[in-house]
Design a protein around this motif. Structure first.
Motif, PDB file in Angstrom:
ATOM      1  N   GLY A   5     -34.808 -30.737 -48.274  1.00  0.00           N
ATOM      2  CA  GLY A   5     -33.361 -30.862 -48.234  1.00  0.00           C
ATOM      3  C   GLY A   5     -32.707 -30.700 -49.583  1.00  0.00           C
ATOM      4  O   GLY A   5     -31.491 -30.533 -49.666  1.00  0.00           O
ATOM      5  N   LEU A   6     -33.478 -30.740 -50.660  1.00  0.00           N
ATOM      6  CA  LEU A   6     -32.929 -30.585 -52.005  1.00  0.00           C
ATOM      7  C   LEU A   6     -32.584 -29.125 -52.230  1.00  0.00           C
ATOM      8  O   LEU A   6     -33.485 -28.285 -52.281  1.00  0.00           O
ATOM      9  N   LYS A   7     -31.283 -28.816 -52.358  1.00  0.00           N
ATOM     10  CA  LYS A   7     -30.875 -27.416 -52.499  1.00  0.00           C
ATOM     11  C   LYS A   7     -31.213 -26.903 -53.883  1.00  0.00           C
ATOM     12  O   LYS A   7     -31.237 -27.639 -54.850  1.00  0.00           O
ATOM     13  N   GLY A   8     -31.501 -25.609 -53.947  1.00  0.00           N
ATOM     14  CA  GLY A   8     -31.881 -24.970 -55.193  1.00  0.00           C
ATOM     15  C   GLY A   8     -33.347 -24.612 -55.180  1.00  0.00           C
ATOM     16  O   GLY A   8     -34.012 -24.599 -54.135  1.00  0.00           O
ATOM     17  N   ARG A   9     -33.866 -24.324 -56.358  1.00  0.00           N
ATOM     18  CA  ARG A   9     -35.274 -23.935 -56.480  1.00  0.00           C
ATOM     19  C   ARG A   9     -36.144 -25.185 -56.539  1.00  0.00           C
ATOM     20  O   ARG A   9     -35.942 -26.052 -57.392  1.00  0.00           O
ATOM     21  N   ASN A  10     -37.112 -25.291 -55.634  1.00  0.00           N
ATOM     22  CA  ASN A  10     -38.022 -26.428 -55.568  1.00  0.00           C
ATOM     23  C   ASN A  10     -39.401 -26.011 -56.039  1.00  0.00           C
ATOM     24  O   ASN A  10     -39.980 -25.069 -55.498  1.00  0.00           O
ATOM     25  N   SER A  11     -39.922 -26.715 -57.018  1.00  0.00           N
ATOM     26  CA  SER A  11     -41.298 -26.485 -57.484  1.00  0.00           C
ATOM     27  C   SER A  11     -42.198 -27.445 -56.741  1.00  0.00           C
ATOM     28  O   SER A  11     -41.985 -28.662 -56.746  1.00  0.00           O
ATOM     29  N   LEU A  12     -43.217 -26.893 -56.086  1.00  0.00           N
ATOM     30  CA  LEU A  12     -44.125 -27.678 -55.254  1.00  0.00           C
ATOM     31  C   LEU A  12     -45.558 -27.435 -55.685  1.00  0.00           C
ATOM     32  O   LEU A  12     -45.888 -26.373 -56.211  1.00  0.00           O
ATOM     33  N   ARG A  13     -46.411 -28.423 -55.421  1.00  0.00           N
ATOM     34  CA  ARG A  13     -47.850 -28.271 -55.637  1.00  0.00           C
ATOM     35  C   ARG A  13     -48.578 -29.209 -54.691  1.00  0.00           C
ATOM     36  O   ARG A  13     -47.991 -30.149 -54.145  1.00  0.00           O
ATOM     37  N   MET A  14     -49.858 -28.946 -54.491  1.00  0.00           N
ATOM     38  CA  MET A  14     -50.714 -29.794 -53.661  1.00  0.00           C
ATOM     39  C   MET A  14     -51.697 -30.535 -54.565  1.00  0.00           C
ATOM     40  O   MET A  14     -52.198 -29.955 -55.530  1.00  0.00           O
ATOM     41  N   VAL A  15     -51.955 -31.790 -54.246  1.00  0.00           N
ATOM     42  CA  VAL A  15     -52.950 -32.569 -54.971  1.00  0.00           C
ATOM     43  C   VAL A  15     -53.887 -33.206 -53.958  1.00  0.00           C
ATOM     44  O   VAL A  15     -53.484 -33.582 -52.869  1.00  0.00           O
ATOM     45  N   GLY A  16     -55.149 -33.308 -54.329  1.00  0.00           N
ATOM     46  CA  GLY A  16     -56.133 -33.922 -53.464  1.00  0.00           C
ATOM     47  C   GLY A  16     -57.420 -34.122 -54.219  1.00  0.00           C
ATOM     48  O   GLY A  16     -57.861 -33.248 -54.956  1.00  0.00           O
ATOM     49  N   GLY A  17     -58.026 -35.295 -54.063  1.00  0.00           N
ATOM     50  CA  GLY A  17     -59.221 -35.597 -54.843  1.00  0.00           C
ATOM     51  C   GLY A  17     -58.833 -35.576 -56.310  1.00  0.00           C
ATOM     52  O   GLY A  17     -57.883 -36.227 -56.722  1.00  0.00           O
ATOM     53  N   SER A  18     -59.524 -34.804 -57.096  1.00  0.00           N
ATOM     54  CA  SER A  18     -59.157 -34.641 -58.510  1.00  0.00           C
ATOM     55  C   SER A  18     -58.643 -33.233 -58.770  1.00  0.00           C
ATOM     56  O   SER A  18     -58.578 -32.800 -59.913  1.00  0.00           O
ATOM     57  N   ALA A  19     -58.248 -32.533 -57.702  1.00  0.00           N
ATOM     58  CA  ALA A  19     -57.785 -31.149 -57.834  1.00  0.00           C
ATOM     59  C   ALA A  19     -56.269 -31.064 -57.708  1.00  0.00           C
ATOM     60  O   ALA A  19     -55.644 -31.843 -56.988  1.00  0.00           O
ATOM     61  N   VAL A  20     -55.697 -30.113 -58.417  1.00  0.00           N
ATOM     62  CA  VAL A  20     -54.261 -29.831 -58.364  1.00  0.00           C
ATOM     63  C   VAL A  20     -54.102 -28.328 -58.201  1.00  0.00           C
ATOM     64  O   VAL A  20     -54.710 -27.550 -58.922  1.00  0.00           O
ATOM     65  N   SER A  21     -53.259 -27.915 -57.246  1.00  0.00           N
ATOM     66  CA  SER A  21     -53.046 -26.491 -57.008  1.00  0.00           C
ATOM     67  C   SER A  21     -52.064 -25.927 -58.025  1.00  0.00           C
ATOM     68  O   SER A  21     -51.308 -26.673 -58.652  1.00  0.00           O
ATOM     69  N   PRO A  22     -52.020 -24.603 -58.163  1.00  0.00           N
ATOM     70  CA  PRO A  22     -50.964 -24.000 -58.977  1.00  0.00           C
ATOM     71  C   PRO A  22     -49.600 -24.272 -58.356  1.00  0.00           C
ATOM     72  O   PRO A  22     -49.481 -24.497 -57.150  1.00  0.00           O
ATOM     73  N   VAL A  23     -48.566 -24.222 -59.161  1.00  0.00           N
ATOM     74  CA  VAL A  23     -47.202 -24.506 -58.701  1.00  0.00           C
ATOM     75  C   VAL A  23     -46.670 -23.321 -57.914  1.00  0.00           C
ATOM     76  O   VAL A  23     -46.865 -22.169 -58.281  1.00  0.00           O
ATOM     77  N   LEU A  24     -45.988 -23.623 -56.789  1.00  0.00           N
ATOM     78  CA  LEU A  24     -45.321 -22.595 -56.011  1.00  0.00           C
ATOM     79  C   LEU A  24     -43.854 -22.972 -55.889  1.00  0.00           C
ATOM     80  O   LEU A  24     -43.502 -24.142 -55.991  1.00  0.00           O
ATOM     81  N   SER A  25     -42.993 -21.974 -55.688  1.00  0.00           N
ATOM     82  CA  SER A  25     -41.546 -22.212 -55.631  1.00  0.00           C
ATOM     83  C   SER A  25     -40.987 -21.798 -54.277  1.00  0.00           C
ATOM     84  O   SER A  25     -41.353 -20.756 -53.741  1.00  0.00           O
TER      85      SER A  25
END
Length: 129
Positions: A105-125
């Motif tokens: 619901g946050l308007k504009g460009r949203n930077s997202l990523r996934m985290v799990g265990g000790s891993a972090v995904s690259p950022v997606l927009s």
């Protein structure tokens, strides 16, 4: 038995005896942990869209490597300078993959990523209109 054959048998016998007994005094042995490298777990993430209307549903899917099956993965959103965990998560399946339904619901460009265990995904927009 020939002399050469006798020498070969005695050398092989001594080598086998040395392997059974262990290292010779004064010999240095390298520890096993020094030669093996730790494998880092990884996550991938991809959105099905690059732009959506506010509160329109879309999906984020990806896979994990070197994570235990059933590891919980959580969506995070960058809000200001901090990464905030959203109430969207699931466990990886038997093929180490995941597929989440997401509404933003946050308007504009949203930077997202996934985290799990000790891993972090690259950022997606994803842009919310």
């Amino acid at each position: 038995m020939s002399i050469n054959r006798l020498k070969y048998v005695s050398v092989v016998g001594l080598t086998a005896a040395a392997l059974l007994v262990g290292p010779v005094a004064g010999a240095t042995a390298t520890p096993q942990s020094a030669t093996t490298t730790a494998v880092r777990p990884t996550l991938t993430a991809k959105a099905t869209v690059s732009s959506v209307r506010a509160w329109q549903q879309f999906r984020i899917h990806g896979a994990s490597k070197h994570l235990k099956t059933g590891t919980r993965v959580t969506l995070q959103q960058k809000q200001g300078k901090r990464w905030v965990s959203l109430p969207v998560s699931m466990r990886t399946n038997c093929k180490a993959a995941y597929n989440l339904r997401v509404k933003l619901g946050l308007k504009g460009r949203n930077s997202l990523r996934m985290v799990g265990g000790s891993a972090v995904s690259p950022v997606l927009s994803v842009t919310v209109r």
